[in-house]
Design a protein around this motif. Structure first.
Motif, short mmCIF file in Angstrom:
data_model
loop_
_atom_site.label_atom_id
_atom_site.label_comp_id
_atom_site.label_asym_id
_atom_site.label_seq_id
_atom_site.Cartn_x
_atom_site.Cartn_y
_atom_site.Cartn_z
N GLU A 22 0.83 -1.21 0.00
CA GLU A 22 0.00 0.00 0.00
C GLU A 22 0.86 1.26 0.00
O GLU A 22 0.55 2.23 -0.68
CB GLU A 22 -0.94 0.01 1.20
CG GLU A 22 -2.14 -0.91 1.04
CD GLU A 22 -3.13 -0.75 2.18
OE1 GLU A 22 -4.30 -0.42 1.89
OE2 GLU A 22 -2.74 -0.97 3.34
N SER A 26 1.03 4.19 -3.02
CA SER A 26 0.86 5.61 -2.70
C SER A 26 2.04 6.43 -3.20
O SER A 26 1.87 7.53 -3.74
CB SER A 26 0.69 5.77 -1.19
OG SER A 26 0.57 7.13 -0.84
N LEU A 204 -3.65 -5.75 -3.15
CA LEU A 204 -2.66 -6.08 -2.14
C LEU A 204 -2.18 -7.53 -2.26
O LEU A 204 -1.20 -7.92 -1.64
CB LEU A 204 -3.23 -5.87 -0.73
CG LEU A 204 -3.88 -4.53 -0.41
CD1 LEU A 204 -4.19 -4.43 1.07
CD2 LEU A 204 -2.98 -3.38 -0.84
N ARG A 358 -3.06 -6.55 5.91
CA ARG A 358 -2.17 -5.40 6.11
C ARG A 358 -1.18 -5.67 7.24
O ARG A 358 -0.01 -5.29 7.17
CB ARG A 358 -3.01 -4.16 6.42
CG ARG A 358 -3.74 -3.60 5.22
CD ARG A 358 -4.74 -2.54 5.63
NE ARG A 358 -5.28 -1.83 4.48
CZ ARG A 358 -6.49 -1.27 4.44
NH1 ARG A 358 -7.28 -1.36 5.51
NH2 ARG A 358 -6.90 -0.64 3.37
#
Length: 395
Positions: A22, A26, A204, A358
């Motif tokens: 992630e 970004s 992901l 995550r």
């Protein structure tokens, strides 16, 4: 171009630059591929989702007198004993036989219909004592006829997780266009398009960030259940020739990998038995894969977004291998919790945990930063030419 050896040198001297997947996406959006490549050495992907094609290999050690086990139950779950005398294979989906097999004893836990091999695997990893009952084939070498005791992770020899299939590179979205609730490997599907369920973390997901398997291969070291494991082989139902979008991501189930790791080093936080109502048990497993950023092309692959990955919406009310499709849905729409099917708004949920996925990526990142995890170069590529063979000749 970087090399894996150069990255490992940076890991050793604590100068390596690591991002979660992630964080990398970004960065690419803010500063582009070239600058991101210059600033990041490794990206960590992660997933926590159920996979039926999971199991454990266990070696008990020999009894005195020795036994050649040919039938075995671990906490009431039938365990395959067709290898060596005391080698066992415990499948995640095998249901408990407590209550149907009187020989297993009088103690019948109340939740047994919802227990299977996956729960026994979790219990062993958690350090719990597990009842064992075995029946032997009496021979001159192995005169013992039966064995009954308890085992723990520390009282057995080898105990390793082996998953013939994991990390599906994309999957499907299940819906139900019929008039009764269906109980599936995605969980309950409500009638008349009452809900939709998928099993992936989308952008992901590890293999969607290396779509043509240019970096990952046999021998790649991974985070597996909290321990360090490896990609052992191609996974069962490995289908890299699935149709793909221009960004090379597949439009349905595609590549898979087989995984192996020492269960004695695992943490039950990342290995959990689960149960799908009226369907059966499965194993929730935390898997993290580090992708070395060896070139700008690899960074570009890792920058793929949820809106640019799609999955087919399949109608489970038709009990056939090839089911009718309601078209494709992007993961951006799926993660919004609602999609439209033929003008109807349908609620969406995932059986994969985005939150824990995550955490897996973050845990792997920290291990690399702490120099506890180094990367490996694949010793052989995963095949890219496998077709999907079905049993169409069956009556």
């Amino acid at each position: 171009m970087r090399t894996v050896a150069q990255i490992n040198e940076k890991i050793a001297d604590r100068t390596v630059k690591v991002c979660t997947i992630e964080e990398l996406k970004s960065k690419v959006k803010k500063q582009g591929i070239k600058k991101t490549y210059q600033e990041v050495d490794v990206v960590c992907t992660g997933t926590f989702e159920p996979m039926e094609s999971s199991g454990a290999i266990i070696n008990l050690g020999h009894t005195d007198p020795p036994i050649k086990i040919r039938q075995c139950w671990l906490d009431g779950v039938p365990t395959y004993a067709g290898f060596g005398a005391v080698d066992l294979c415990l499948g995640a989906t095998v249901p408990s036989e407590y209550g149907s097999n009187k020989e297993l004893g009088d103690h019948v836990p109340s939740n047994l219909p919802e227990r299977g091999g996956a729960h026994v695997i979790e219990d062993l990893i958690a350090g719990k004592a597990v009842p064992i009952k075995a029946v032997g084939q009496v021979t001159d070498c192995y005169p013992r006829a039966s064995f009954e005791s308890t085992i723990t992770m520390d009282s057995i020899n080898q105990f390793y997780l082996y998953n013939p299939r994991n990390l599906y590179q994309n999957f499907i979205v299940g819906v139900n266009g019929g008039d009764r609730t269906l109980y599936t490997y995605l969980g309950p599907l409500l009638p008349r398009l009452g809900n939709a369920v998928y099993s992936s973390v989308g952008a992901l997901s590890p293999l969607l960030n290396d779509p043509d398997l240019e970096v990952l291969g046999i021998g790649t070291k991974i985070f597996l259940g909290g321990a360090q494991g490896y990609i052992a082989w191609e996974g069962t139902q490995h289908f890299p020739r699935q149709k793909r979008l221009e960004n090379r991501t597949p439009i349905g189930p595609a590549s898979t990998v087989a995984l192996v790791g020492d269960a004695k080093q695992m943490n039950h936080q990342w290995v959990r038995g689960c149960y799908f109502k009226n369907y059966g048990s499965s194993l929730m497993l935390g898997v993290g894969i580090p992708i070395p950023l060896l070139s700008e092309k690899i960074v570009a692959n890792c920058a793929v977004d949820d809106k640019d990955i799609v999955a087919p919406v399949m109608d489970f009310s038709i009990p056939r291998r090839v089911r009718p499709s309601f078209g494709l849905a992007s993961y951006a729409h799926l993660k919004s919790s609602k999609i439209k099917i033929e003008g109807q708004v349908v609620r969406v949920a995932s059986v994969a945990s985005l939150y824990l996925s995550r955490q897996v990526a973050q845990a792997l990142k920290q291990q690399i930063l702490d120099a506890q995890f180094t990367l490996t170069q694949a010793v052989a590529p995963l095949p890219c030419d496998r077709t999907f063979i079905a049993q169409d000749g069956a009556i």
